[in-house]
Design an enzyme around this catalytic site. Structure first.
Site, PDB file in Angstrom:
ATOM      1  N   GLU A   9      37.170  35.857  41.158  1.00 19.89           N
ATOM      2  CA  GLU A   9      38.579  35.609  41.732  1.00 19.89           C
ATOM      3  C   GLU A   9      38.623  34.289  42.676  1.00 19.89           C
ATOM      4  O   GLU A   9      38.943  34.521  43.889  1.00 19.89           O
ATOM      5  CB  GLU A   9      39.188  36.804  42.501  1.00 19.89           C
ATOM      6  CG  GLU A   9      39.334  37.991  41.530  1.00 19.89           C
ATOM      7  CD  GLU A   9      40.071  39.131  42.120  1.00 19.89           C
ATOM      8  OE1 GLU A   9      40.529  39.030  43.534  1.00 19.89           O
ATOM      9  OE2 GLU A   9      40.273  40.035  41.488  1.00 19.89           O
TER      10      GLU A   9
ATOM     11  N   GLU B 115      38.490  44.129  36.126  1.00 17.47           N
ATOM     12  CA  GLU B 115      38.986  45.100  37.274  1.00 17.47           C
ATOM     13  C   GLU B 115      40.502  45.249  36.553  1.00 17.47           C
ATOM     14  O   GLU B 115      41.259  44.330  36.179  1.00 17.47           O
ATOM     15  CB  GLU B 115      39.265  44.094  38.502  1.00 17.47           C
ATOM     16  CG  GLU B 115      37.931  44.042  39.072  1.00 17.47           C
ATOM     17  CD  GLU B 115      38.183  43.473  40.463  1.00 17.47           C
ATOM     18  OE1 GLU B 115      39.252  43.565  41.092  1.00 17.47           O
ATOM     19  OE2 GLU B 115      37.241  42.946  40.976  1.00 17.47           O
TER      20      GLU B 115
HETATM   21  O1  IFM Z   1      39.280  45.117  46.046  1.00 16.24           O
HETATM   22  C1  IFM Z   1      39.821  44.191  45.262  1.00 16.24           C
HETATM   23  C2  IFM Z   1      38.346  43.363  44.703  1.00 16.24           C
HETATM   24  O2  IFM Z   1      37.493  43.038  45.571  1.00 16.24           O
HETATM   25  C3  IFM Z   1      38.804  42.262  43.978  1.00 16.24           C
HETATM   26  N1  IFM Z   1      40.000  42.548  43.013  1.00 16.24           N
HETATM   27  C4  IFM Z   1      41.049  43.118  43.663  1.00 16.24           C
HETATM   28  C5  IFM Z   1      40.566  44.328  44.120  1.00 16.24           C
HETATM   29  C6  IFM Z   1      41.971  45.297  44.942  1.00 16.24           C
HETATM   30  O3  IFM Z   1      42.509  44.557  45.751  1.00 16.24           O
END
Ligand code: IFM
Length: 449
Positions: free
Chosen positions: A167, A354
């Site tokens: 990210e 994710e």
């Molecule tokens: O916890 C975070 C992760 O580190 C990166 N993506 C989003 C998740 C939830 O906010």
């Protein structure tokens, strides 16, 4: 069985975590200080005043955590490496104990039949590199490539899936423009330069990882992506949605897959655009093997001349369900996003790296955690992924965020994303109902309808 949305054979069901969010042991075995150590130790930065000093104590409990994953039946585990464990000052001497930790972890995973997927940078920059400007300093991109080489040298014989960054949008904007994350800087021009250096470092590391890898080695990057919808059908709102898409999605996708920044946004940002040196864009757009997609929600936006740099604001959608993060539950957005990525960027392979949700969880008197809303969230998103695969999207795996509750950055421990509950007092882990349901999905390689 007819009543199951079956996934392709070999589909990789996994779980994800990140080093700072779970490991703890912030100053053990020669580890250096990271910007998140500094940030969380600064009063007022974390909602509940907590730190990642202990977190889920995974550094000491990794065997137990692998056993949990084995019990769930996961096929793959995405985790990140703490740069400060490997090279405590960011550049210079390597810390053998740090490498040993990940070496043992990788061996433990492989013994349990779980494929390791490694993210090299999940936000915990060595503080020593922040002291020379952090990602605003171009040299840091080259230090990152050196660090990638050290890790790949040691683990590359066993690890075949690498992600350079997690990210970069969050790193640049939340860390350097809004200051809500480490290093807590508030400067938009710097944030855009940081985004460029992150992309550059990605391209440099891709080359290193490919050179050190073999025919099986696959390298990618993880982006947090969201479809953006206009609040109304007005031309102004549609233009605002397109801008938000440019700033959030295309600003990263286009350099990586097309080799240029989106022209509309370059113009919109005006004086704020980063310095790009000759050759940078071809480094950034080196071919990668897969894209990791982190999907949680969509954005719905409205044109607003008072709405800062982008002249827009987000709107709350009446009637929609929202998670504890204040994010709208919008599974259709995952399908829309996957189809669009496939159509616009011709990406060879995609993983959901994710997806998950924070809801209020409690351990009930039966000793269990009945997290029906999370279970429903996951089911609906899995079904949209299934539909995308049926429509030709080369989706190869799905990592639920997260294996267990953990340190949710500036929110501290107030948000729980795990499919495993963590009692932070005792470090006891309890598989939630969503975890047991996921276990069945994996065993069936499909979602019961
Ligand atoms: O916890 C975070 C992760 O580190 C990166 N993506 C989003 C998740 C939830 O906010």
């Amino acid at each position: 069985m007819a009543n199951v949305a079956r996934f392709p054979e070999g589909f990789l069901w996994g779980v994800a975590t990140a080093a700072y969010q779970i490991e703890g042991a912030w100053n053990e075995d020669g580890k250096g200080v990271s910007i998140w150590d500094t940030f969380s130790h600064t009063q007022g930065k974390i909602a509940d005043g907590s730190t990642g000093d202990i977190a889920c104590d995974h550094y000491h409990r990794w065997r137990e955590d692998i056993a949990l994953m084995k019990e769930l039946g996961v096929k793959a585990y995405r985790f990140s490496i703490a740069w400060t464990r490997i090279i405590p000052q960011g550049s210079g001497p390597v810390n053998p104990k740090g490498l040993d930790f990940y070496d043992r972890l990788v061996d433990g995973l492989l013994e349990a039949g779980i494929k390791p997927f490694i993210t090299l940078y999940h936000w915990d920059l060595p503080q020593a590199l922040q002291d020379i400007g952090g990602w605003a300093n171009r040299d840091v991109a080259y230090y990152f490539a050196d660090y990638a080489a050290v890790v790949a040298h040691r683990l590359g014989d066993r690890v075949k899936h690498w992600m350079t960054h997690n990210e970069p949008w969050v790193v640049a904007w939340v860390g350097y423009a809004w200051g809500h994350h480490a290093p807590g800087i508030k400067n938009t021009k710097v944030a855009l330069q940081v985004a460029h250096h992150l992309l550059l470092s990605h391209g440099l590391a891709v080359e290193v990882l490919k050179d050190l890898g073999d025919a099986e080695t696959k390298v990618g990057i993880v982006l947090n992506l969201s479809p953006v919808h206009p609040a109304t059908e007005s031309d102004e709102d549609k233009a605002a949605a397109h801008r938000n898409d440019g700033y959030h999605n295309r600003w990263f996708l286009d350099p990586i897959f097309v080799g240029s920044y989106p022209a509309d946004m370059w113009e919109w940002f005006g004086q704020l655009v980063p310095e790009v040196k000759p050759g940078d864009m071809s480094i950034i757009s080196r071919r990668i093997d897969f894209l990791g997609v982190n999907y949680y929600t969509r954005s719905v936006v409205k044109h607003d001349p008072q709405g800062g740099l982008l002249q827009l604001r987000g709107v709350h959608v009446e009637g929609s369900e929202y998670t504890e993060m204040g994010w709208e539950v919008y599974p259709d957005g995952l399908y829309e996003l996957l189809v669009r990525l496939h159509r616009d960027y011709k990406i060879p392979e995609i993983y959901i790296t994710e997806n998950g949700a924070a809801f209020k969880d409690e351990v009930t008197p039966d000793g269990k955690v009945h997290d029906e809303r999370r279970l429903n969230y996951l089911r609906e998103h899995f079904l949209r992924a299934h539909k995308a695969i049926q429509d030709g999207v080369p989706l190869k795996g799905y990592f639920v965020w997260s294996l267990m509750d953990n340190f949710e950055w500036a929110h501290g421990y107030t948000k729980r994303f795990g499919i495993v509950y963590v009692d932070y007092e005792t470090q006891k882990r309890i598989i939630k109902d969503s975890g047991y349901w996921y276990q069945k999905v994996i065993a069936e390689n499909g979602v019961p309808l």
